[in-house]
Design a protein around this motif. Structure first.
Motif, PDB file in Angstrom:
ATOM      1  N   GLY A 113       7.696 -23.572  14.682  1.00 62.93           N
ATOM      2  CA  GLY A 113       8.430 -22.829  14.659  1.00 62.93           C
ATOM      3  C   GLY A 113       9.314 -22.696  15.989  1.00 62.93           C
ATOM      4  N   VAL A 114       9.283 -23.744  16.194  1.00 62.35           N
ATOM      5  CA  VAL A 114      10.993 -23.842  17.724  1.00 62.35           C
ATOM      6  C   VAL A 114      11.797 -23.535  17.190  1.00 62.35           C
ATOM      7  N   MET A 115      12.147 -24.781  15.560  1.00 59.54           N
ATOM      8  CA  MET A 115      13.403 -24.082  14.800  1.00 59.54           C
ATOM      9  C   MET A 115      14.018 -23.024  14.667  1.00 59.54           C
ATOM     10  N   ALA A 116      12.598 -21.982  14.707  1.00 59.36           N
ATOM     11  CA  ALA A 116      13.610 -20.645  14.320  1.00 59.36           C
ATOM     12  C   ALA A 116      14.404 -20.117  15.562  1.00 59.36           C
ATOM     13  N   VAL A 117      14.385 -20.809  17.143  1.00 56.02           N
ATOM     14  CA  VAL A 117      14.737 -19.857  17.841  1.00 56.02           C
ATOM     15  C   VAL A 117      15.956 -20.251  17.145  1.00 56.02           C
ATOM     16  N   LEU A 121      19.282 -16.886  16.651  1.00 54.42           N
ATOM     17  CA  LEU A 121      19.592 -16.244  18.387  1.00 54.42           C
ATOM     18  C   LEU A 121      19.557 -15.457  18.637  1.00 54.42           C
ATOM     19  N   PRO A 122      18.333 -15.260  20.061  1.00 53.13           N
ATOM     20  CA  PRO A 122      18.249 -13.322  20.030  1.00 53.13           C
ATOM     21  C   PRO A 122      20.254 -12.896  21.058  1.00 53.13           C
ATOM     22  N   VAL A 123      20.251 -12.270  21.408  1.00 56.09           N
ATOM     23  CA  VAL A 123      21.076 -11.217  21.877  1.00 56.09           C
ATOM     24  C   VAL A 123      20.801 -10.946  23.638  1.00 56.09           C
ATOM     25  N   ASN A 124      19.667 -10.639  23.573  1.00 64.17           N
ATOM     26  CA  ASN A 124      19.493 -10.928  25.344  1.00 64.17           C
ATOM     27  C   ASN A 124      17.846 -11.575  25.348  1.00 64.17           C
ATOM     28  N   ASP A 125      18.078 -11.439  26.672  1.00 62.63           N
ATOM     29  CA  ASP A 125      16.812 -11.679  27.076  1.00 62.63           C
ATOM     30  C   ASP A 125      14.567 -10.861  26.726  1.00 62.63           C
ATOM     31  N   GLN A 126      14.811 -10.255  25.820  1.00 57.13           N
ATOM     32  CA  GLN A 126      14.078  -9.568  25.832  1.00 57.13           C
ATOM     33  C   GLN A 126      13.323 -10.744  24.618  1.00 57.13           C
ATOM     34  N   MET A 127      11.673 -10.440  24.666  1.00 56.16           N
ATOM     35  CA  MET A 127      10.738 -10.758  24.043  1.00 56.16           C
ATOM     36  C   MET A 127      11.125 -10.073  22.221  1.00 56.16           C
ATOM     37  N   GLN A 129      10.185 -11.191  18.213  1.00 55.44           N
ATOM     38  CA  GLN A 129       9.035 -11.464  16.841  1.00 55.44           C
ATOM     39  C   GLN A 129       9.691 -11.779  15.851  1.00 55.44           C
ATOM     40  N   LEU A 130       9.022 -13.212  14.669  1.00 51.38           N
ATOM     41  CA  LEU A 130       9.740 -12.925  13.558  1.00 51.38           C
ATOM     42  C   LEU A 130       9.036 -12.260  13.017  1.00 51.38           C
ATOM     43  N   SER A 131       7.912 -12.320  12.751  1.00 50.70           N
ATOM     44  CA  SER A 131       7.056 -12.095  12.390  1.00 50.70           C
ATOM     45  C   SER A 131       5.350 -10.951  12.509  1.00 50.70           C
ATOM     46  N   THR A 132       5.138 -10.674  12.100  1.00 55.80           N
ATOM     47  CA  THR A 132       3.803 -10.489  13.379  1.00 55.80           C
ATOM     48  C   THR A 132       2.347 -10.748  12.581  1.00 55.80           C
ATOM     49  N   ASN A 133       2.580 -12.685  11.968  1.00 59.09           N
ATOM     50  CA  ASN A 133       2.046 -13.592  12.606  1.00 59.09           C
ATOM     51  C   ASN A 133       2.171 -14.862  12.380  1.00 59.09           C
ATOM     52  N   MET A 134       3.557 -14.566  13.330  1.00 56.44           N
ATOM     53  CA  MET A 134       3.920 -15.722  14.388  1.00 56.44           C
ATOM     54  C   MET A 134       4.283 -15.472  16.073  1.00 56.44           C
ATOM     55  N   PRO A 135       4.111 -16.213  17.066  1.00 57.12           N
ATOM     56  CA  PRO A 135       3.640 -15.124  18.318  1.00 57.12           C
ATOM     57  C   PRO A 135       4.819 -14.663  18.472  1.00 57.12           C
ATOM     58  N   PRO A 136       4.831 -13.764  19.273  1.00 59.36           N
ATOM     59  CA  PRO A 136       5.940 -13.659  20.290  1.00 59.36           C
ATOM     60  C   PRO A 136       7.039 -13.800  21.057  1.00 59.36           C
ATOM     61  N   MET A 137       8.178 -14.260  20.797  1.00 59.40           N
ATOM     62  CA  MET A 137       9.269 -15.368  21.839  1.00 59.40           C
ATOM     63  C   MET A 137       9.231 -14.659  23.102  1.00 59.40           C
ATOM     64  N   ASP A 138       9.638 -15.718  24.120  1.00 56.47           N
ATOM     65  CA  ASP A 138      10.547 -15.041  25.080  1.00 56.47           C
ATOM     66  C   ASP A 138      11.343 -16.022  25.411  1.00 56.47           C
ATOM     67  N   PHE A 334       9.634 -26.748  27.818  1.00 58.90           N
ATOM     68  CA  PHE A 334      10.148 -26.989  26.088  1.00 58.90           C
ATOM     69  C   PHE A 334       9.239 -25.584  25.547  1.00 58.90           C
ATOM     70  N   ASP A 335       8.244 -26.275  24.305  1.00 59.44           N
ATOM     71  CA  ASP A 335       7.650 -25.506  24.186  1.00 59.44           C
ATOM     72  C   ASP A 335       5.993 -24.884  24.549  1.00 59.44           C
ATOM     73  N   GLN A 336       6.388 -25.853  25.187  1.00 59.49           N
ATOM     74  CA  GLN A 336       4.154 -25.320  25.771  1.00 59.49           C
ATOM     75  C   GLN A 336       4.252 -24.003  25.628  1.00 59.49           C
ATOM     76  N   PHE A 337       4.664 -23.096  26.333  1.00 57.98           N
ATOM     77  CA  PHE A 337       4.230 -21.253  26.058  1.00 57.98           C
ATOM     78  C   PHE A 337       4.102 -21.289  25.182  1.00 57.98           C
ATOM     79  N   LEU A 338       4.783 -21.539  23.450  1.00 55.07           N
ATOM     80  CA  LEU A 338       4.841 -21.071  22.406  1.00 55.07           C
ATOM     81  C   LEU A 338       3.318 -21.405  22.039  1.00 55.07           C
ATOM     82  N   ASP A 339       2.811 -22.778  21.964  1.00 52.35           N
ATOM     83  CA  ASP A 339       2.158 -23.503  21.656  1.00 52.35           C
ATOM     84  C   ASP A 339       0.578 -22.733  21.929  1.00 52.35           C
TER      85      ASP A 339
END
Length: 424
Positions: A113-117, A121-127, A129-138, A334-339
């Motif tokens: 899922g990190v590839m989605a980043v 790309l987000p335009v600000n530093d707010q959390m 979510q690409l999908s309700t079935n995927m984790p929120p990203m910071d 790295f991607d450890q927070f998402l993991d």
């Protein structure tokens, strides 16, 4: 007649070398000839740590190339090392593009899922979510944001964008995951072919690609411990821990009063070795075992291991999942927070270790979370259920066969992903 020859070039870090070595061995067992290319520095470390060369297949050879850095330059500078390595690969690749029939395959060593980043790309530093079935990203925890200084962060961001462009142009993308683990990701990215979990202890091969010699004495020590009693503590090949945090971790393991196996990697604190708290080694006696590097597959597959205190790197996450082991999550970068979010919130196979206001995971937090995990039968069962679901799903095995057939036949269209039938 086609030669069925695959050239494998990992990034010069252990987290990339090990899973690609595992994938290469699988290719070789299925009849593909493999040339595995490391940098000269990495090649020496891998060969020196591989005590039994017969782990490598007759269908696989290992060669070395320069990494573009001078002998005196710091190869622990991930940004600089990756940047110079990319220049070497890009030059070589420009020559190979003139050879008719060469296909490009991208291997994602981290969480898919990190590839989605880089695609969203987000335009600000707010959390977000690409999908309700995927984790929120910071955004503050993205790959480039976790690096130590602005120069390195800028380099890693640029490298990530280049990687995304390369992935878009690749003939095929494979990854160390399974559709049973993150089905929504593979719905969003149908071009990605999951062939994992890699690094599972299937008895066919012994893991190779380590930069340090494994201390097998810890397996003998595990043999002497009660069933499901040991806390396994390991933070991968790159995580750094300062002296204060090191002492809190040691004192936390002391407070727990349970058997533990702790991997204290050389260089984990930088140039100065960690100092254990006064009296610590005497107090733990034979209750604790400390090694510089462990055969992690064997450890996680051992019946005496109860849980895995981990940095949640994707390789370690996949090894823990494959063995049905609950996690105590301590992500660093790295991607450890998402993991860790997948582990704790989606799969529900672990608990988070939280930092205090000063950024330290205290001895009391470690003791409390370990005790909670040992009392939580639901998390233990979830871990075992996830192991069986991945094993029984078998979608990755089909994907691997399709990939090898695609290489052998030289087909134009990439292999199909066997993920449509699976749900979370």
């Amino acid at each position: 007649m086609r030669s069925n020859h695959v050239l494998v070039i990992p990034s010069p870090s252990q987290g990339h070398v090990i899973p690609l070595m595992d994938a290469a061995q699988r290719f070789a067992r299925k009849g593909l000839k493999v040339t595995f290319v490391n940098t000269e520095h990495t090649h020496k470390r891998v060969i020196n740590a591989c005590s039994q060369k017969d782990y490598l297949s007759d269908m696989m050879q290992m060669v070395a190339i320069p990494d573009g850095m001078e002998p005196w330059e710091d190869r622990n500078d991930i940004g600089q090392l990756t940047e110079t390595m990319f220049r070497i690969i890009a030059w070589d690749g420009s020559q190979k593009l003139h050879i008719k029939g060469i296909k490009t395959i991208i291997v994602l060593a981290g969480q898919t899922g990190v590839m989605a980043v880089f695609n969203e790309l987000p335009v600000n530093d707010q959390m977000f979510q690409l999908s309700t079935n995927m984790p929120p990203m910071d955004p503050n925890q993205f790959l480039w944001a976790c690096m130590g200084d602005p120069v390195t962060r800028k380099k890693m961001f640029a490298i990530g964008l280049e990687g995304t462009v390369a992935a878009g142009a690749a003939d095929c993308i494979i990854c160390n995951s399974a559709v049973e683990l993150e089905p929504e990701t593979f719905t969003l990215f149908p071009k990605i072919l999951p062939i994992g979990p890699l690094l599972e202890n299937n008895g066919k091969t012994k893991q190779t690609g380590h930069f340090w010699n494994e201390d097998s004495s810890c397996v003998t020590w595990l043999d002497q411990q009660p069933f499901c009693s040991v806390i396994y503590v390991a933070f991968g090949s790159l995580t750094m821990i300062n002296q204060h945090q090191f002492e809190e971790l040691a004192l936390g393991l002391d407070l727990i009063n349970r058997p533990f196996l702790w991997v204290v990697r050389p260089g984990m604190s930088g140039s100065i070795d960690h100092i254990y708290p006064n009296g610590f080694m005497d107090r733990i006696g034979t209750r604790g075992k400390i090694v510089s590097w462990a055969p992690q597959q064997e450890v996680l597959n051992h019946p005496s291991v109860a849980c895995f205190m981990s940095h949640c790197g994707w390789n370690s996450t996949m090894e823990g999942v494959s063995n049905g082991v609950p996690f105590l999550c301590w992500p660093h970068s790295f991607d450890q927070f998402l993991d860790a979010t997948y582990i704790c919130d989606f799969w529900k196979t672990g608990l988070r270790l939280n930092k205090d206001d000063t950024g330290i995971v205290t001895r009391e937090e470690i003791k409390n979370k370990v005790e909670q995990l040992f009392r939580n039968d639901k998390i233990k069962q979830n871990a075992l259920n996830l192991k069986e679901r991945v094993k029984e799903g078998n979608s990755s095995s089909k994907n691997l066969r399709n990939f090898v057939d695609w290489v052998k036949k030289g087909q134009d269209n990439a292999p199909e992903n066997n993920n449509s039938q699976t749900s979370s």
